[in-house]
Design a protein around this motif. Sequence first.
Motif, PDB file in Angstrom:
ATOM      1  N   LYS A 151      77.368  46.746  43.283  1.00  0.00           N
ATOM      2  CA  LYS A 151      77.684  46.448  41.887  1.00  0.00           C
ATOM      3  C   LYS A 151      77.083  47.556  41.037  1.00  0.00           C
ATOM      4  CE  LYS A 151      74.970  43.488  39.804  1.00  0.00           C
ATOM      5  NZ  LYS A 151      74.492  42.274  39.229  1.00  0.00           N
ATOM      6  N   PRO A 152      77.537  47.721  39.802  1.00  0.00           N
ATOM      7  CA  PRO A 152      76.940  48.762  38.957  1.00  0.00           C
ATOM      8  C   PRO A 152      75.441  48.499  38.742  1.00  0.00           C
ATOM      9  CG  PRO A 152      78.974  47.940  37.989  1.00  0.00           C
ATOM     10  CD  PRO A 152      78.647  47.028  39.139  1.00  0.00           C
ATOM     11  N   LEU A 153      74.674  49.576  38.689  1.00  0.00           N
ATOM     12  CA  LEU A 153      73.238  49.426  38.410  1.00  0.00           C
ATOM     13  C   LEU A 153      73.050  48.963  36.982  1.00  0.00           C
ATOM     14  CD1 LEU A 153      71.703  52.706  39.901  1.00  0.00           C
ATOM     15  CD2 LEU A 153      71.600  50.407  40.864  1.00  0.00           C
ATOM     16  N   ASN A 154      72.139  48.014  36.791  1.00  0.00           N
ATOM     17  CA  ASN A 154      71.753  47.653  35.430  1.00  0.00           C
ATOM     18  C   ASN A 154      70.914  48.787  34.860  1.00  0.00           C
ATOM     19  OD1 ASN A 154      72.983  45.093  35.435  1.00  0.00           O
ATOM     20  ND2 ASN A 154      71.189  44.165  36.397  1.00  0.00           N
ATOM     21  N   THR A 155      70.795  48.846  33.550  1.00  0.00           N
ATOM     22  CA  THR A 155      69.975  49.889  32.936  1.00  0.00           C
ATOM     23  C   THR A 155      68.491  49.588  33.086  1.00  0.00           C
ATOM     24  OG1 THR A 155      70.204  48.800  30.785  1.00  0.00           O
ATOM     25  CG2 THR A 155      71.732  50.606  31.281  1.00  0.00           C
ATOM     26  N   GLU A 156      68.165  48.342  33.416  1.00  0.00           N
ATOM     27  CA  GLU A 156      66.783  47.975  33.730  1.00  0.00           C
ATOM     28  C   GLU A 156      66.811  46.785  34.672  1.00  0.00           C
ATOM     29  OE1 GLU A 156      64.689  47.022  30.146  1.00  0.00           O
ATOM     30  OE2 GLU A 156      66.213  45.643  29.464  1.00  0.00           O
ATOM     31  N   THR A 184      68.373  37.548  40.379  1.00  0.00           N
ATOM     32  CA  THR A 184      69.614  36.910  40.829  1.00  0.00           C
ATOM     33  C   THR A 184      69.745  36.845  42.349  1.00  0.00           C
ATOM     34  OG1 THR A 184      70.866  38.978  40.846  1.00  0.00           O
ATOM     35  CG2 THR A 184      70.803  37.742  38.762  1.00  0.00           C
ATOM     36  N   ASP A 185      68.917  37.593  43.056  1.00  0.00           N
ATOM     37  CA  ASP A 185      68.965  37.720  44.514  1.00  0.00           C
ATOM     38  C   ASP A 185      70.247  38.403  45.003  1.00  0.00           C
ATOM     39  OD1 ASP A 185      67.266  37.417  46.675  1.00  0.00           O
ATOM     40  OD2 ASP A 185      68.258  35.589  47.380  1.00  0.00           O
ATOM     41  N   GLU A 186      71.015  38.991  44.100  1.00  0.00           N
ATOM     42  CA  GLU A 186      72.229  39.720  44.470  1.00  0.00           C
ATOM     43  C   GLU A 186      71.874  41.091  45.036  1.00  0.00           C
ATOM     44  OE1 GLU A 186      76.013  39.419  41.829  1.00  0.00           O
ATOM     45  OE2 GLU A 186      74.280  39.343  40.487  1.00  0.00           O
ATOM     46  N   VAL A 187      72.588  41.507  46.093  1.00  0.00           N
ATOM     47  CA  VAL A 187      72.401  42.851  46.631  1.00  0.00           C
ATOM     48  C   VAL A 187      73.034  43.835  45.649  1.00  0.00           C
ATOM     49  CG1 VAL A 187      72.987  44.442  48.501  1.00  0.00           C
ATOM     50  CG2 VAL A 187      72.347  42.085  49.022  1.00  0.00           C
ATOM     51  N   VAL A 188      72.231  44.793  45.200  1.00  0.00           N
ATOM     52  CA  VAL A 188      72.688  45.796  44.248  1.00  0.00           C
ATOM     53  C   VAL A 188      73.202  47.023  44.989  1.00  0.00           C
ATOM     54  CG1 VAL A 188      71.970  47.312  42.348  1.00  0.00           C
ATOM     55  CG2 VAL A 188      71.089  44.973  42.491  1.00  0.00           C
ATOM     56  N   CYS A 189      72.425  47.480  45.977  1.00  0.00           N
ATOM     57  CA  CYS A 189      72.840  48.657  46.737  1.00  0.00           C
ATOM     58  C   CYS A 189      72.202  48.645  48.123  1.00  0.00           C
ATOM     59  CB  CYS A 189      72.481  49.947  45.997  1.00  0.00           C
ATOM     60  SG  CYS A 189      70.727  50.202  45.747  1.00  0.00           S
ATOM     61  N   VAL A 190      72.824  49.427  48.997  1.00  0.00           N
ATOM     62  CA  VAL A 190      72.310  49.613  50.353  1.00  0.00           C
ATOM     63  C   VAL A 190      72.207  51.121  50.562  1.00  0.00           C
ATOM     64  CG1 VAL A 190      72.720  49.254  52.812  1.00  0.00           C
ATOM     65  CG2 VAL A 190      73.412  47.496  51.170  1.00  0.00           C
ATOM     66  N   LEU A 191      71.024  51.571  50.959  1.00  0.00           N
ATOM     67  CA  LEU A 191      70.812  52.991  51.239  1.00  0.00           C
ATOM     68  C   LEU A 191      70.699  53.180  52.738  1.00  0.00           C
ATOM     69  CD1 LEU A 191      68.046  53.847  48.609  1.00  0.00           C
ATOM     70  CD2 LEU A 191      70.516  54.069  48.365  1.00  0.00           C
TER      71      LEU A 191
END
Length: 167
Positions: A103-108, A140-147
């Motif tokens: 998902k898009p990164l939040n600004t914070e 939110t416990d949502e996955v934001v990114c995977v590196l």
Amino acid sequence: MGKPKKVIPEQCAGFVIGEETSKYTRRDSMLYALGIGVSQDPLDAKDLKFTYENAEDFAAIPSMAVVLSSMENLFGGLAACPGLPEFSPMMLLHGEEKAILRKPLNTEATLKHVAKIKGVYDKQKGALVVIETTSSDVDTDEVVCVLEHSLFIRGIGGFGGDSGPAA
């Protein structure tokens, strides 16, 4: 029980090498954008989206995902892996970095990062260790990114395992 003399891939795959939490702010998002050279023209509205916090569509640059977790914690975790022999950190090379944004990164945000070994591959003169770091939003416990980090450790290859992806 001591460390093995050779890599044991089955004891490496899935091994959690570290967990950490990090926080970044709107200011951090702006500084990252400026640090990578956004805003060559301070009056360009496209650039202001990433460098001006009051911009209507203020956003974080997606590549910022690669700097949100700390690589230094990975090295201690690698040394603790029961399937890796002892090795000198001087023999470790950072080979590749891949970011998958869910998902898009939040600004914070405040993120929890969990790093685990995805696989270890025999490249004869060394071992390619692929580490997967999953970053989730704490609120939110949502996955934001995977590196996906590919690390090459010279001198511990030749253990007879899968050769993995081609270079």
